[in-house]
Design a protein around this motif. Structure first.
Motif, PDB file in Angstrom:
ATOM      1  N   ILE A  48      43.243  30.067  36.456  1.00 27.45           N
ATOM      2  CA  ILE A  48      42.839  29.716  35.096  1.00 27.45           C
ATOM      3  C   ILE A  48      42.636  28.209  34.942  1.00 27.45           C
ATOM      4  N   LYS A  49      43.367  27.420  35.718  1.00 27.84           N
ATOM      5  CA  LYS A  49      43.225  25.957  35.637  1.00 27.84           C
ATOM      6  C   LYS A  49      41.905  25.465  36.231  1.00 27.84           C
ATOM      7  N   ASP A  50      41.275  26.300  37.061  1.00 29.04           N
ATOM      8  CA  ASP A  50      39.995  25.938  37.674  1.00 29.04           C
ATOM      9  C   ASP A  50      38.790  26.284  36.796  1.00 29.04           C
ATOM     10  N   ILE A  51      39.020  27.044  35.721  1.00 28.19           N
ATOM     11  CA  ILE A  51      37.927  27.557  34.890  1.00 28.19           C
ATOM     12  C   ILE A  51      37.802  26.718  33.629  1.00 28.19           C
ATOM     13  N   LYS A  52      36.569  26.426  33.262  1.00 28.68           N
ATOM     14  CA  LYS A  52      36.271  25.661  32.048  1.00 28.68           C
ATOM     15  C   LYS A  52      35.353  26.486  31.151  1.00 28.68           C
ATOM     16  N   VAL A  53      35.497  26.312  29.841  1.00 22.98           N
ATOM     17  CA  VAL A  53      34.570  26.954  28.906  1.00 22.98           C
ATOM     18  C   VAL A  53      33.154  26.518  29.275  1.00 22.98           C
ATOM     19  N   GLY A  54      32.252  27.468  29.350  1.00 22.50           N
ATOM     20  CA  GLY A  54      30.864  27.179  29.728  1.00 22.50           C
ATOM     21  C   GLY A  54      30.555  27.466  31.183  1.00 22.50           C
ATOM     22  N   ASP A  55      31.585  27.678  32.017  1.00 22.85           N
ATOM     23  CA  ASP A  55      31.333  28.039  33.420  1.00 22.85           C
ATOM     24  C   ASP A  55      30.554  29.353  33.464  1.00 22.85           C
ATOM     25  N   ILE A  56      29.566  29.418  34.338  1.00 21.63           N
ATOM     26  CA  ILE A  56      28.683  30.584  34.442  1.00 21.63           C
ATOM     27  C   ILE A  56      28.581  31.025  35.901  1.00 21.63           C
ATOM     28  N   ALA A  57      28.478  32.335  36.077  1.00 17.65           N
ATOM     29  CA  ALA A  57      28.199  32.909  37.399  1.00 17.65           C
ATOM     30  C   ALA A  57      27.338  34.149  37.187  1.00 17.65           C
TER      31      ALA A  57
ATOM     32  N   GLU B 117      33.080  36.144  42.104  1.00 14.42           N
ATOM     33  CA  GLU B 117      32.583  34.782  41.866  1.00 14.42           C
ATOM     34  C   GLU B 117      33.379  34.005  40.813  1.00 14.42           C
ATOM     35  N   LEU B 118      33.510  34.576  39.634  1.00 12.49           N
ATOM     36  CA  LEU B 118      34.145  33.851  38.523  1.00 12.49           C
ATOM     37  C   LEU B 118      34.933  34.827  37.667  1.00 12.49           C
ATOM     38  N   PRO B 119      36.231  34.808  37.707  1.00 11.56           N
ATOM     39  CA  PRO B 119      37.114  33.964  38.490  1.00 11.56           C
ATOM     40  C   PRO B 119      37.110  34.256  39.996  1.00 11.56           C
ATOM     41  N   GLY B 120      36.834  35.502  40.394  1.00 15.26           N
ATOM     42  CA  GLY B 120      36.764  35.799  41.816  1.00 15.26           C
ATOM     43  C   GLY B 120      37.885  36.696  42.287  1.00 15.26           C
ATOM     44  N   LEU B 121      38.159  36.599  43.580  1.00 12.13           N
ATOM     45  CA  LEU B 121      39.130  37.476  44.234  1.00 12.13           C
ATOM     46  C   LEU B 121      40.473  37.470  43.518  1.00 12.13           C
ATOM     47  N   GLY B 122      41.041  38.659  43.324  1.00  8.31           N
ATOM     48  CA  GLY B 122      42.328  38.786  42.678  1.00  8.31           C
ATOM     49  C   GLY B 122      42.270  38.930  41.169  1.00  8.31           C
ATOM     50  N   THR B 123      41.066  38.858  40.586  1.00  3.36           N
ATOM     51  CA  THR B 123      40.911  38.996  39.134  1.00  3.36           C
ATOM     52  C   THR B 123      41.254  40.409  38.693  1.00  3.36           C
ATOM     53  N   ILE B 124      41.944  40.516  37.570  1.00  2.00           N
ATOM     54  CA  ILE B 124      42.250  41.806  36.962  1.00  2.00           C
ATOM     55  C   ILE B 124      41.370  41.945  35.720  1.00  2.00           C
ATOM     56  N   TYR B 125      40.562  42.994  35.720  1.00  3.45           N
ATOM     57  CA  TYR B 125      39.621  43.293  34.628  1.00  3.45           C
ATOM     58  C   TYR B 125      40.395  44.050  33.555  1.00  3.45           C
ATOM     59  N   LEU B 126      40.546  43.489  32.370  1.00  3.46           N
ATOM     60  CA  LEU B 126      41.363  44.089  31.324  1.00  3.46           C
ATOM     61  C   LEU B 126      40.556  44.851  30.269  1.00  3.46           C
ATOM     62  N   GLN B 127      39.362  44.345  29.964  1.00  4.06           N
ATOM     63  CA  GLN B 127      38.618  44.942  28.853  1.00  4.06           C
ATOM     64  C   GLN B 127      37.141  44.592  28.966  1.00  4.06           C
ATOM     65  N   GLN B 128      36.288  45.524  28.535  1.00  3.39           N
ATOM     66  CA  GLN B 128      34.854  45.267  28.482  1.00  3.39           C
ATOM     67  C   GLN B 128      34.303  45.937  27.239  1.00  3.39           C
ATOM     68  N   ASP B 129      33.536  45.208  26.457  1.00  5.67           N
ATOM     69  CA  ASP B 129      32.764  45.849  25.398  1.00  5.67           C
ATOM     70  C   ASP B 129      31.306  45.539  25.679  1.00  5.67           C
ATOM     71  N   SER B 130      30.477  46.528  25.479  1.00  2.00           N
ATOM     72  CA  SER B 130      29.060  46.362  25.812  1.00  2.00           C
ATOM     73  C   SER B 130      28.178  47.022  24.769  1.00  2.00           C
ATOM     74  N   LYS B 131      27.048  46.400  24.536  1.00  6.79           N
ATOM     75  CA  LYS B 131      26.005  46.983  23.703  1.00  6.79           C
ATOM     76  C   LYS B 131      24.767  47.100  24.588  1.00  6.79           C
ATOM     77  N   PHE B 132      24.226  48.306  24.664  1.00  3.29           N
ATOM     78  CA  PHE B 132      23.059  48.565  25.498  1.00  3.29           C
ATOM     79  C   PHE B 132      21.814  48.384  24.641  1.00  3.29           C
ATOM     80  N   ILE B 133      21.068  47.309  24.913  1.00  3.31           N
ATOM     81  CA  ILE B 133      19.953  46.894  24.069  1.00  3.31           C
ATOM     82  C   ILE B 133      18.624  47.488  24.521  1.00  3.31           C
ATOM     83  N   LYS B 134      18.396  47.497  25.811  1.00  2.00           N
ATOM     84  CA  LYS B 134      17.154  48.020  26.377  1.00  2.00           C
ATOM     85  C   LYS B 134      17.493  48.892  27.573  1.00  2.00           C
ATOM     86  N   PRO B 135      16.660  49.893  27.836  1.00  2.00           N
ATOM     87  CA  PRO B 135      16.914  50.718  29.015  1.00  2.00           C
ATOM     88  C   PRO B 135      16.657  49.946  30.304  1.00  2.00           C
TER      89      PRO B 135
END
Length: 138
Positions: free
Chosen positions: A6-15, A72-90
């Motif tokens: 978490i200390k390596d990640i900054k708001v605005g980081d993109i992958a 990639e971001l955060p990368g290896l060892g990341t635990i995925y806790l939640q996802q919300d998605s809106k499907f806009i186009k097929p």
């Protein structure tokens, strides 16, 4: 592949991760998920749908966010806790998808990062938008 705390990640980081969605991808996803909806698998059925063609499973496209977050971001060892998605186009077979994640909020105390998630097609049109909450490795 990377592995950020978490200390390596900054708001605005993109992958991102890019992939062309193939017939084989859709077939395999159907087998793994058990989702045999004919709009994904049956050309004649899909032609009669609002899409007029076969489309990829929404879950398949969402899985691309997991690829970015877990490698990639955060990368290896990341635990995925939640996802919300809106499907806009097929997403049609043979569409080229770019799944992006961007760090929006960081909570160091709870070791949580909220990412904006957007998948784009080859025309740079957003097809899925949402957010993912993850726990980077310690």
């Amino acid at each position: 592949m990377t592995s950020k705390t978490i200390k390596d990640i900054k708001v605005g980081d993109i992958a991102f991760f890019e992939k062309t969605i193939t017939e084989e991808d859709v077939q395999r996803f159907a087998m793994v998920s058990g989702d045999f909806n004919p709009v994904h698998l049956d050309e004649s059925f899909a032609k009669q749908s609002i899409f007029h063609n076969r489309i990829a499973h929404g879950g398949l496209i969402n899985a691309l966010f997991s690829t970015v977050l877990g490698t990639e971001l955060p990368g290896l060892g990341t635990i995925y806790l939640q996802q919300d998605s809106k499907f806009i186009k097929p997403v049609y077979l043979n569409d080229h998808i770019k799944a992006t994640v961007e760090a929006e909020e960081i909570n160091e105390e709870k070791n949580r990062v909220l990412f904006k998630t957007v998948a784009y097609n080859q025309n740079n049109e957003a097809v899925v938008v949402g957010h993912a909450l993850v726990m980077p490795r310690k």
